[in-house]
Design a protein around this motif. Structure first.
Motif, PDB file in Angstrom:
ATOM      1  N   SER A 193       0.834  -1.215   0.000  1.00 41.73           N
ATOM      2  CA  SER A 193       0.000   0.000   0.000  1.00 41.73           C
ATOM      3  C   SER A 193       0.859   1.251   0.000  1.00 41.73           C
ATOM      4  O   SER A 193       0.522   2.231  -0.671  1.00 41.73           O
ATOM      5  N   ALA A 194       1.988   1.205   0.745  1.00 48.24           N
ATOM      6  CA  ALA A 194       2.847   2.393   0.770  1.00 48.24           C
ATOM      7  C   ALA A 194       3.318   2.714  -0.643  1.00 48.24           C
ATOM      8  O   ALA A 194       3.214   3.859  -1.106  1.00 48.24           O
ATOM      9  N   TYR A 222       1.986   1.733  -3.364  1.00 46.42           N
ATOM     10  CA  TYR A 222       0.823   2.088  -4.177  1.00 46.42           C
ATOM     11  C   TYR A 222       0.509   3.578  -4.052  1.00 46.42           C
ATOM     12  O   TYR A 222       0.344   4.274  -5.048  1.00 46.42           O
ATOM     13  N   TYR A 223       0.477   4.073  -2.825  1.00 51.29           N
ATOM     14  CA  TYR A 223       0.117   5.493  -2.659  1.00 51.29           C
ATOM     15  C   TYR A 223       1.235   6.405  -3.147  1.00 51.29           C
ATOM     16  O   TYR A 223       0.960   7.444  -3.757  1.00 51.29           O
ATOM     17  N   ILE A 224       2.497   6.018  -2.925  1.00 48.70           N
ATOM     18  CA  ILE A 224       3.595   6.856  -3.433  1.00 48.70           C
ATOM     19  C   ILE A 224       3.528   6.945  -4.956  1.00 48.70           C
ATOM     20  O   ILE A 224       3.556   8.032  -5.550  1.00 48.70           O
ATOM     21  N   LEU A 259       1.053   6.293  -6.913  1.00 48.01           N
ATOM     22  CA  LEU A 259      -0.188   6.926  -7.376  1.00 48.01           C
ATOM     23  C   LEU A 259      -0.053   8.447  -7.344  1.00 48.01           C
ATOM     24  O   LEU A 259      -0.422   9.149  -8.301  1.00 48.01           O
ATOM     25  N   ILE A 260       0.511   8.959  -6.238  1.00 50.88           N
ATOM     26  CA  ILE A 260       0.660  10.416  -6.129  1.00 50.88           C
ATOM     27  C   ILE A 260       1.619  10.931  -7.202  1.00 50.88           C
ATOM     28  O   ILE A 260       1.334  11.920  -7.886  1.00 50.88           O
TER      29      ILE A 260
END
Lengths: 611, 227
Positions: free
Chosen positions: B21-22, B24-26, B28-29
């Motif tokens: 998830s980490a 993924y969010y990095i 994605l941003i």
């Protein structure tokens, strides 16, 4: 003034001019057409197995039997008649062996994806990027008359043809073609008893060995030419970035390919002489991991061989159509050198789950994630180039923009696999399939398309049709994303790669049920659209060669030297070798009237150009 | 994207999912920022009559900023990943004194599971061989001795977040502790021939009492042995 008499004023025989040509431009075009033919073959193989992934048990359209025939034995279509005939004959027919009634066997499926990747990597991307663009562009862009070794250059093409013939022959030998994946992992590839593949695997190796010779002589030629034959004033830091990328790639090819060639020789010994370099037996022997180390020691630089020239081409297209200098020229060069260097010390990231010592995994994770740094530099520099530019949305530029955006997705998805704990889960799933296609198709191929349209006027003296080019672009861009983006999701869901029947796939049956099957059907439909969209490109390519609008000498108003040469470019390229006065990206220079200042234009003289 | 991950049932799986998830969010941003910038540039700096591009050769400050920022993100991510990776794969960090030891051996196209029996030694008379069925108790440390009889296979249990290639003539140790009872598939994740697609075994995670009953059924005389 005219010192070109010895180069252009003698008639050449047809064979010398079009077949065994020594002219770098002809050899470049030969590589381009060769690459396009193989592109269709490789794509066709993919469409065949995509059908299997969407409908594992259904006969293929056109060559498969009809439903009525399956249900009631009633002959309805021509294919039914064909299969009746095949079943009645006593001989083992090729089709019956691999696609009984039009349903692909699992063994044939393995051959197809093995050959799809092999063809695309070794016979499409490298020949087009390095063979076609390298040959055509290097002498023209550095300002010389030809390559350093024209005969080696010709050999490089004909070795590639020989390699392709050997590779295709593999489909028709007893036992079928290589079916151990393009990576040919041992012991699967090292002994016929595991796959039933006899000569196919050996021909696979032989063909790659010959292709290695082709790359080798090609790269020696490129390196020598770039180092020794630059026009007066063309310093290394005035080289266009595409030449930098091809130069770096030539060094990579020169150093990497012999490793694969050596590994292949050992593999062939294993198969023919029972040497067991790559298999472990109870009595001793070698190690399957040795093959993986050798293969990826070649294979990872190879991945950068596939993408660096794409970056180079994008770095030409974006400044030209933004009418601005490339942002951070030197950092672009250093970033490519950094990528090429890091490419040698990351091969272990393909082997995190292979049984390699876990401590090594941590080291390879670090080096691999470091590749994000030069990649980010390049991406931000492309964005910086567009910043406050004057962007022309021509067909080549659309491909350049697509290259940047798809490369960003492909680069970011790489971080998941580089991260060892996450890789434990997504290794060997469709996530990696999505990643490689975003880099190599979304990256390299969009650059190839853009490059073809961009340099077509210099190659053939005509424009490619703009409307067709744009239709091809949009169809390809949309279909590409519809094909490969969902593969990320399949991978996260645990869908393994290289399986022939996703309906029996483990995780989706347990948790996702119908959705993954639907997604596979959607991907297959998109892949077919993507495949058919490429017909537009080929039609446009050959049609424009004869019927396209005639192009001026420098239709896009570009600074680099290839546009100083007359169109069509004569044997020997330039009347007089141009002198270079400045870097390649001097666009919209303050105080200049025109928004471009060619490299060969002397100081304080107005731009005249070629219109 | 994250919701497509199958349920996690191993003790180390949560760590994998957190890193997932980490990242993924990095990513994605970063993706959103880059794409938004690109689109804004494409619109704002499109060619307009009478407007010229601005001559900019680059900016050393910016180059340093984005090189440093990327390097920092990469190293921070790596720092968090090392311990997680070692926890899963480094044999010297495995929990000691496993509750169950099983040998799993891949062969075209099955998984052979071998239990050492009450004497805890492989190759003795009380070994139990099962084809494609692996039985373990819940909340117990399981050590797997992984090998192969022919080509390379890969032991993959998606719900455990565990994958490890099995090599012929080599024994590779992996471990897990399952936290939820159930039946999970063990597909082969490395191409192993024409039967690769169908190669799969099953991991049966039982409640301790059920597992004890299963053991008792197999080795009745040892039920009181107190191993």
């Amino acid at each position: 003034m005219h010192d070109n008499e010895h180069t252009s004023h003698h008639e050449e025989s047809f064979l010398r001019k079009y077949v065994f040509s020594l002219d770098h431009k002809t050899i470049g075009k030969q590589f381009l057409i060769y690459g396009l033919i193989m592109f269709f073959l490789g794509g066709g193989l993919a469409l065949l197995f995509r059908w299997k992934l969407a409908y594992p048990e259904k006969p293929l359209p056109i060559i498969g039997v009809s439903q009525q025939y399956l249900d009631e034995g009633e002959v309805v279509t021509g294919a039914d008649r064909m299969w009746e005939r095949i079943y009645e004959s006593d001989e083992e027919e090729w089709l019956e062996l691999y696609m009984p009634a039009g349903v692909m066997t699992d063994a044939f499926y393995n051959m197809l994806f093995t050959m799809h990747a092999t063809v695309m990597v070794f016979f499409v991307i490298v020949p087009i990027l390095v063979g076609a663009f390298g040959n055509f562009l290097i002498p023209l862009m550095i300002g010389t008359r030809d390559m350093a070794f024209p005969i080696l250059n010709m050999l490089s093409f004909w070795f590639a043809v020989l390699a392709a013939i050997i590779m295709m022959a593999g489909f028709f030998v007893p036992g079928g073609h290589a079916a151990a994946g393009w990576t040919g992992y041992t012991p699967l590839s090292a002994d016929a008893q595991w796959t039933g593949v006899e000569w196919g695997q050996i021909l696979w190796g032989l063909s790659l060995f010959v292709q290695g010779l082709s790359s080798l002589v090609g790269s020696i030629n490129y390196i020598t030419t770039v180092i020794n034959m630059r026009a007066p004033g063309m310093t290394f830091f005035r080289l266009p970035l595409v030449i930098w990328s091809l130069f770096i790639v030539a060094v990579l090819l020169l150093l990497a390919f012999p490793v694969l060639s050596s590994a292949i020789v050992l593999l062939v010994f294993d198969r023919l002489a029972g040497t067991t370099f790559f298999t472990a037996t109870a009595e001793g022997g070698g190690d399957p991991l040795l093959w993986q180390h050798l293969f990826w020691f070649f294979g990872h630089p190879e991945v950068y061989i596939l993408i660096l020239p794409g970056m180079g081409i994008a770095s030409e297209l974006i400044p030209v159509f933004s009418r601005k200098p490339i942002f951070g020229y030197r950092s672009m060069v250093y970033a490519m050198i950094a990528i090429a260097f890091l490419g040698w010390i990351v091969w272990g990231h393909h082997m995190f789950q292979s049984g390699m010592r876990p401590g090594l995994g941590s080291i390879f994770m670090t080096t691999t994630m470091l590749i994000a740094v030069p990649s980010a530099i390049k991406t931000f520099n492309w964005l910086g180039t567009m910043f406050r530019g004057s962007i022309r949305f021509t067909a080549p530029m659309l491909h350049g923009i697509a290259f940047v955006s798809m490369f960003v997705i492909g680069g970011l998805s790489g971080i998941y696999m580089a991260n060892t704990p996450v890789d434990v889960y997504i290794h060997d799933t469709y996530f990696i399939v999505a990643h490689i296609h975003y880099v190599v198709f979304g990256g390299s191929l969009f650059a190839v398309f853009g490059g073809i349209i961009f340099w077509f006027p210099k190659m053939y003296g005509r424009y490619m049709n703009d409307v067709l080019s744009k239709i091809h672009f949009w169809l390809t861009f949309i279909a590409f994303n519809c094909t490969f983006f969902p593969m990320h999701i399949l991978g996260v869901g645990g869908h393994r790669r290289r399986i022939s029947n996703p309906l029996a796939e483990a995780v989706e049956v347990v948790t996702q049920e119908q959705t993954f099957a639907d997604m596979n059907i959607f991907i297959t439909m998109s892949a077919f659209t993507l495949g058919f969209a490429q017909l537009i490109l080929v039609f446009n390519f050959f049609w424009s060669m004869y019927k396209g609008k005639t192009a001026e000498q420098n239709p896009w108003h570009v600074n680099t030297l290839e546009w100083e040469a007359p169109t069509p470019v004569p044997h020997g390229n330039f009347g007089q070798i141009p002198t270079v006065y400045r870097g390649p990206y001097e666009y919209s220079v303050p105080g200049e009237e025109a928004d471009w200042t060619p490299q060969a234009q002397p100081e304080h003289a107005p731009a005249t150009g070629g219109d | 994207m994250l919701r497509w991950l199958p349920e996690n049932i191993s003790t180390f799986g949560q760590g994998v999912d957190t890193l997932f998830s980490a990242i993924y969010y990095i990513t994605l941003i970063v993706l959103i920022l880059v794409m938004a910038t690109l689109i804004i540039f494409l619109i704002k700096y499109r060619h307009q009559e009478g407007k010229k591009a601005t001559y900019i050769e680059g900016s050393t400050t910016l180059e340093i900023i984005w090189t440093a920022a990327t390097t920092v993100i990469v190293f921070v991510l790596a720092m968090f990943s090392y311990p997680q990776w070692n926890k899963i794969k480094s044999p010297n960090q495995f929990p000691e004194n496993p509750d169950v030891v099983v040998q799993v051996s891949g062969k075209q196209f099955n998984w052979d599971m071998t239990y050492p029996g009450p004497d805890n030694e492989f190759g003795t008379d009380d070994d139990l061989d099962l084809e494609n069925e692996l039985h373990v108790p819940r909340n117990a440390v399981v050590h797997i001795r992984l090998t192969s009889q022919d080509v390379i296979h890969s032991f993959f249990v998606p719900q455990l977040r565990l994958k490890q290639d099995a090599l012929p003539n080599r024994f590779i140790n992996v471990w897990f502790e399952a936290t939820k009872a159930g039946r999970y598939e063990i597909p082969c994740a490395e191409l192993c021939g024409f039967g690769h697609s169908e190669m799969r075994g099953y991991l049966n995670v039982h409640e301790q009492t059920d597992y004890d009953a299963w053991v008792q059924e197999r080795w009745p005389q040892e039920a009181e042995g107190g191993q």
